[in-house]
Design a protein around this motif. Sequence first.
Motif, mmCIF file in Angstrom:
data_model
loop_
_atom_site.group_PDB
_atom_site.id
_atom_site.type_symbol
_atom_site.label_atom_id
_atom_site.label_comp_id
_atom_site.label_asym_id
_atom_site.label_seq_id
_atom_site.Cartn_x
_atom_site.Cartn_y
_atom_site.Cartn_z
ATOM 1 N N THR A 45 47.088 49.574 40.556
ATOM 2 C CA THR A 45 46.648 49.923 41.895
ATOM 3 C C THR A 45 45.124 49.958 41.912
ATOM 4 N N PRO A 46 44.522 49.558 43.020
ATOM 5 C CA PRO A 46 43.060 49.499 43.081
ATOM 6 C C PRO A 46 42.363 50.812 42.726
ATOM 7 N N ASN A 47 42.855 51.928 43.237
ATOM 8 C CA ASN A 47 42.181 53.195 42.965
ATOM 9 C C ASN A 47 42.182 53.539 41.482
ATOM 10 N N ARG A 48 43.289 53.302 40.790
ATOM 11 C CA ARG A 48 43.340 53.619 39.358
ATOM 12 C C ARG A 48 42.467 52.648 38.570
ATOM 13 N N ILE A 49 42.490 51.377 38.954
ATOM 14 C CA ILE A 49 41.654 50.402 38.263
ATOM 15 C C ILE A 49 40.181 50.753 38.441
ATOM 16 N N ARG A 51 38.909 53.726 38.970
ATOM 17 C CA ARG A 51 38.620 54.918 38.161
ATOM 18 C C ARG A 51 38.420 54.534 36.702
ATOM 19 N N LEU A 52 39.301 53.694 36.187
ATOM 20 C CA LEU A 52 39.164 53.256 34.796
ATOM 21 C C LEU A 52 37.865 52.474 34.601
ATOM 22 N N ASN A 53 37.463 51.716 35.598
ATOM 23 C CA ASN A 53 36.199 50.981 35.525
ATOM 24 C C ASN A 53 35.018 51.939 35.519
ATOM 25 N N ARG A 54 35.010 52.906 36.427
ATOM 26 C CA ARG A 54 33.913 53.885 36.501
ATOM 27 C C ARG A 54 33.772 54.666 35.194
ATOM 28 N N GLU A 55 34.897 54.919 34.540
ATOM 29 C CA GLU A 55 34.887 55.680 33.293
ATOM 30 C C GLU A 55 34.682 54.789 32.068
ATOM 31 N N PHE A 60 35.613 43.920 34.768
ATOM 32 C CA PHE A 60 36.086 42.821 35.602
ATOM 33 C C PHE A 60 35.396 41.501 35.289
ATOM 34 N N GLY A 61 34.301 41.523 34.589
ATOM 35 C CA GLY A 61 33.525 40.320 34.327
ATOM 36 C C GLY A 61 34.278 39.248 33.573
ATOM 37 N N ASP A 62 35.164 39.635 32.668
ATOM 38 C CA ASP A 62 35.920 38.670 31.873
ATOM 39 C C ASP A 62 37.301 38.383 32.453
ATOM 40 N N CYS A 63 37.587 38.914 33.599
ATOM 41 C CA CYS A 63 38.911 38.794 34.195
ATOM 42 C C CYS A 63 39.155 37.376 34.692
ATOM 43 N N ALA A 64 40.268 36.798 34.277
ATOM 44 C CA ALA A 64 40.641 35.464 34.737
ATOM 45 C C ALA A 64 41.716 35.542 35.821
ATOM 46 N N PHE A 65 42.563 36.553 35.749
ATOM 47 C CA PHE A 65 43.646 36.734 36.707
ATOM 48 C C PHE A 65 43.597 38.154 37.227
ATOM 49 N N LEU A 66 43.896 38.320 38.492
ATOM 50 C CA LEU A 66 43.811 39.625 39.121
ATOM 51 C C LEU A 66 45.091 39.900 39.888
ATOM 52 N N VAL A 67 45.732 41.019 39.583
ATOM 53 C CA VAL A 67 46.932 41.455 40.298
ATOM 54 C C VAL A 67 46.668 42.864 40.790
ATOM 55 N N SER A 84 36.807 45.352 47.310
ATOM 56 C CA SER A 84 35.746 44.374 47.041
ATOM 57 C C SER A 84 35.062 44.633 45.707
ATOM 58 N N LYS A 85 34.943 45.887 45.303
ATOM 59 C CA LYS A 85 34.321 46.221 44.019
ATOM 60 C C LYS A 85 35.104 45.620 42.857
ATOM 61 N N ILE A 86 36.397 45.465 43.041
ATOM 62 C CA ILE A 86 37.228 44.864 41.997
ATOM 63 C C ILE A 86 37.214 43.348 42.114
ATOM 64 N N VAL A 87 37.380 42.849 43.307
ATOM 65 C CA VAL A 87 37.561 41.415 43.524
ATOM 66 C C VAL A 87 36.259 40.632 43.347
ATOM 67 N N GLN A 88 35.158 41.163 43.809
ATOM 68 C CA GLN A 88 33.874 40.431 43.812
ATOM 69 C C GLN A 88 33.486 39.867 42.434
ATOM 70 N N PRO A 89 33.505 40.663 41.355
ATOM 71 C CA PRO A 89 33.110 40.090 40.063
ATOM 72 C C PRO A 89 34.049 38.988 39.579
ATOM 73 N N VAL A 90 35.296 39.030 40.014
ATOM 74 C CA VAL A 90 36.268 38.037 39.566
ATOM 75 C C VAL A 90 36.088 36.727 40.311
ATOM 76 N N VAL A 91 35.932 36.781 41.621
ATOM 77 C CA VAL A 91 35.858 35.548 42.406
ATOM 78 C C VAL A 91 34.496 34.876 42.356
ATOM 79 N N THR A 92 33.450 35.578 41.932
ATOM 80 C CA THR A 92 32.128 34.961 41.887
ATOM 81 C C THR A 92 31.831 34.268 40.568
ATOM 82 N N LYS A 93 32.762 34.365 39.606
ATOM 83 C CA LYS A 93 32.564 33.663 38.339
ATOM 84 C C LYS A 93 32.742 32.165 38.531
#
Length: 94
Positions: A45-49, A51-55, A60-67, A84-93
């Motif tokens: 879920t976006p909120n948990r992801i 939180r894990l990112n903030r901590e 997300f920089g190395d992410c190839a697939f996003l669910v 957008s904080k999750i999706v942006q780094p993935v789609v701009t690669k």
Amino acid sequence: MEQIHSVAKTIGHVVKFSSSMASARAKIGQQKKALERPTDVLVGTPNRILRLNREGHAWFGDCAFLVLDECDLLLGEDYVSEVSKIVQPVVTKE
């Protein structure tokens, strides 16, 4: 989300990739520990992801697939900036 992660684990055994799940339904400590190992697919879920990112446990920089499970609900509730904080780094690669 559990169904998506179950399928990812099954496919991962065949094509050799690892997956982890991040959800408020499970204990965050277990999720942090799972993310200490290399993870090719993170289902959650976006909120948990976020939180894990903030901590410092999910990147997300190395992410190839996003669910993102339940993302449609968040977008409908005006959480576009969080998603957008999750999706942006993935789609701009490249």
